[in-house]
Design an enzyme around this catalytic site. Structure first.
Site, short mmCIF file in Angstrom:
data_model
loop_
_atom_site.label_atom_id
_atom_site.label_comp_id
_atom_site.label_asym_id
_atom_site.label_seq_id
_atom_site.Cartn_x
_atom_site.Cartn_y
_atom_site.Cartn_z
N ALA A 61 0.82 -1.21 0.00
CA ALA A 61 0.00 0.00 0.00
C ALA A 61 0.86 1.26 0.00
O ALA A 61 0.34 2.38 0.03
CB ALA A 61 -0.94 0.01 1.21
N GLY A 110 5.50 -0.28 -3.72
CA GLY A 110 4.70 -1.51 -3.67
C GLY A 110 3.40 -1.38 -4.47
O GLY A 110 3.03 -2.30 -5.20
N ASP A 136 -0.12 -5.50 4.46
CA ASP A 136 0.40 -4.18 4.82
C ASP A 136 -0.22 -3.73 6.14
O ASP A 136 -1.41 -3.90 6.38
CB ASP A 136 0.06 -3.18 3.69
CG ASP A 136 0.84 -1.89 3.79
OD1 ASP A 136 0.71 -1.20 4.82
OD2 ASP A 136 1.58 -1.56 2.85
N THR A 143 18.17 -1.11 -0.79
CA THR A 143 18.40 0.24 -1.31
C THR A 143 19.89 0.48 -1.57
O THR A 143 20.73 -0.12 -0.88
CB THR A 143 17.87 1.29 -0.30
OG1 THR A 143 18.40 2.57 -0.62
CG2 THR A 143 18.30 0.96 1.13
N ASP A 144 20.19 1.40 -2.48
CA ASP A 144 21.61 1.74 -2.71
C ASP A 144 22.21 2.43 -1.49
O ASP A 144 23.44 2.53 -1.37
CB ASP A 144 21.77 2.61 -3.97
CG ASP A 144 21.06 3.96 -3.91
OD1 ASP A 144 20.35 4.23 -2.92
OD2 ASP A 144 21.22 4.74 -4.87
N GLU A 145 21.35 2.88 -0.55
CA GLU A 145 21.86 3.61 0.62
C GLU A 145 22.67 2.72 1.55
O GLU A 145 23.39 3.22 2.41
CB GLU A 145 20.72 4.31 1.36
CG GLU A 145 20.04 5.32 0.45
CD GLU A 145 19.00 6.21 1.13
OE1 GLU A 145 19.14 6.49 2.32
OE2 GLU A 145 18.06 6.62 0.43
N TYR A 155 18.25 4.67 9.03
CA TYR A 155 17.46 3.96 8.02
C TYR A 155 18.35 2.99 7.24
O TYR A 155 18.04 1.80 7.11
CB TYR A 155 16.81 4.97 7.06
CG TYR A 155 16.35 4.37 5.74
CD1 TYR A 155 15.27 3.48 5.69
CD2 TYR A 155 17.00 4.69 4.54
CE1 TYR A 155 14.87 2.92 4.48
CE2 TYR A 155 16.60 4.14 3.34
CZ TYR A 155 15.54 3.25 3.31
OH TYR A 155 15.15 2.69 2.11
N LYS A 189 18.36 -1.20 6.93
CA LYS A 189 18.22 -1.94 5.66
C LYS A 189 19.44 -2.84 5.43
O LYS A 189 19.33 -3.93 4.85
CB LYS A 189 18.06 -0.96 4.48
CG LYS A 189 16.80 -0.13 4.49
CD LYS A 189 15.52 -0.94 4.34
CE LYS A 189 15.33 -1.52 2.95
NZ LYS A 189 13.99 -2.17 2.82
N ASN A 214 17.17 6.29 -5.84
CA ASN A 214 16.00 7.08 -5.43
C ASN A 214 14.89 7.00 -6.48
O ASN A 214 15.08 7.42 -7.62
CB ASN A 214 16.38 8.54 -5.25
CG ASN A 214 17.16 8.77 -3.97
OD1 ASN A 214 18.23 8.20 -3.78
ND2 ASN A 214 16.64 9.61 -3.11
N PRO A 230 12.24 23.87 1.05
CA PRO A 230 13.37 23.76 2.00
C PRO A 230 14.48 22.84 1.50
O PRO A 230 14.38 21.61 1.59
CB PRO A 230 12.70 23.17 3.25
CG PRO A 230 11.54 22.37 2.73
CD PRO A 230 11.09 23.03 1.46
N ARG A 258 21.73 12.64 -6.19
CA ARG A 258 21.03 11.37 -6.16
C ARG A 258 20.82 10.92 -7.61
O ARG A 258 20.76 11.75 -8.51
CB ARG A 258 19.65 11.52 -5.48
CG ARG A 258 19.70 12.00 -4.02
CD ARG A 258 20.27 10.92 -3.12
NE ARG A 258 20.25 11.25 -1.69
CZ ARG A 258 21.30 11.71 -1.01
NH1 ARG A 258 22.44 11.97 -1.64
NH2 ARG A 258 21.22 11.92 0.29
N HIS A 268 24.31 13.74 6.45
CA HIS A 268 23.76 13.76 5.09
C HIS A 268 24.71 13.15 4.05
O HIS A 268 25.79 13.72 3.79
CB HIS A 268 23.46 15.22 4.73
CG HIS A 268 22.56 15.40 3.57
ND1 HIS A 268 22.08 16.63 3.18
CD2 HIS A 268 22.03 14.52 2.69
CE1 HIS A 268 21.32 16.50 2.14
NE2 HIS A 268 21.27 15.23 1.81
#
Ligand code: NAD
Ligand code: TYD
Length: 334
Positions: A9, A13, A33, A123-125, A148, A152, A177, A203, A212, A274
């Site tokens: 949801a 996904g 979900d 994720t690539d993160e 986060y 992962k 992303n 912002p 990204r 960051h």
């Protein structure tokens, strides 16, 4: 094929479920979900009468609920996660619970139910910030920098361990992303489009020069589909579109498309820890499966802006309640 999809949801996904039901008419989907603030059944309202689709409200940490719903599944695709870096900086606990413990609960349930394949949406993160001029491959070291990304990464380790220890058939994707329809307006692109449409300030964190690699969600869904059906067990696949942009470039492009002045851009205090640059090498998925993105950044972003223009009531409903308090906490005094 019977697919047990978690987190269906949410943004990627729900796009993936729609993709599968249009591309593979023989597939049956159970969407499991919890419906957190990020889960929205409205994202799938057009599928409510599809006999190949059903929804079960449940938490991936709840083993007995998972056991009940997973029965008969051929494959698990685990999208369910707490997914926003800024929220993980505020409070990491839910990220450990859902992203790590929840994934292990699913692995145990999948093994008990003799599921043939487990696809982990990572994720690539997990590889952290990439130096200028370099690209991370699937073999690059894991070096997560945000809570986060750390959660992962831990999940990926448990998925790998289930493969090595128990011989579970697993495949893992590491996408860059994503952007496109139905993305919750806390992430960069939908937040900036919604603010621009309402003449609110945009912002931008720090100097706005973090980069990204932006991937249109439908291209990501096609890649996940290929990994599900053709991926080699025990293998990780990067999904990236070689479309690197600075945040400032993205925000300026959005303002031009919406027809609003660049003076709406406001530089605000940087995000803690960051990551400067995400950049992966998608050669494996390109050469093994012939995948490449169909959308350029320019075509994908134009479609996305149109979608958000036409679906302002969806944005309004998604933003109501919990999100208003979150926005105040995050941007009120920044
Ligand atoms: P999202 O936040 O939009 O959706 C997450 C979904 O998971 C929601 O529907 C939520 O209700 C559900 N969920 C959360 N906790 C749950 C639980 N305990 N049990 C069951 N369901 C639960 O996220 P998204 O952007 O669609 O990301 C989906 C997956 O893709 C995540 O695993 C994320 O880490 C990964 N990913 C996202 C991106 C991106 O750019 N969005 C990029 C790479 C990888
Ligand atoms: P985000 O969409 O949160 O994705 P991620 O952190 O997982 O890459 O943020 C994308 C980039 O945009 C990231 O460098 C942080 C930046 N950003 C802003 O400058 N302002 C914002 O309000 C948000 C949400 C993100």
């Amino acid at each position: 094929m019977r697919l047990f999809i978690t987190g269906g949801a949410g943004f990627i996904g729900s796009n993936f479920i729609r993709h599968i039901l249009s591309e593979h008419r023989g597939h049956h989907i159970v969407n499991f979900d919890k419906l957190t603030y990020a889960g929205n059944l409205e994202n799938l309202s057009d599928l409510a009468d599809d006999s190949n689709y059903s929804f079960v409200k449940g938490d991936i940490c709840d083993r007995s609920a998972v056991d009940d719903a997973i029965t008969g599944a051929d494959a698990v695709i685990n999208f369910a996660a707490e997914s926003h870096v800024d929220r993980s900086i505020e409070r990491a606990t839910e990220f450990i619970t859902t992203n790590v413990s929840g994934t292990q609960t699913l692995l145990d349930a999948a093994r008990a139910a003799r599921v043939s394949r487990f696809l982990q949406i990572s994720t690539d993160e997990v590889m952290g910030s990439c130096a200028e001029g370099e690209y991370f491959t699937e073999d690059s070291p894991l070096c997560p920098n945000s809570p986060y990304a750390a959660s992962k990464t831990a999940a990926e380790h448990f998925v790998r361990a289930a493969h090595v220890t128990f011989g579970l058939d697993v495949v893992t994707t590491r996408a860059s992303n994503n952007y496109g329809p139905f993305q919750f307006p806390e992430k960069l692109i939908p937040l900036m489009i919604s603010n621009a449409l309402e003449d609110k300030k945009l912002p931008v964190y720090g100097d706005g020069l973090n980069t990204r690699d932006w991937l249109y969600v439908e291209d990501c869904c096609r890649a996940i589909d290929l990994v599900l059906h053709k991926g080699e067990s025990g293998t990780v696949y990067n999904i990236g579109s070689r479309a690197e942009k600075t945040n400032l470039d993205v925000v300026r492009t959005l303002l031009d498309l919406v027809g609003k002045p660049h003076s709406l851009i406001t530089f605000v205090t940087d995000r803690l820890g960051h990551d400067r640059r995400y950049a992966t090498d998608p050669t494996r998925i390109e050469t093994e499966f012939g995948w490449s993105p169909r959308e350029t950044f320019e075509s994908g972003i134009a479609k996305t802006v149109s979608w958000y223009r036409e679906n302002s009531s969806w944005v309004e409903r998604a933003r109501s309640g919990d999100y208003r308090e979150y926005y105040e906490r995050m941007y009120g005094n920044r």
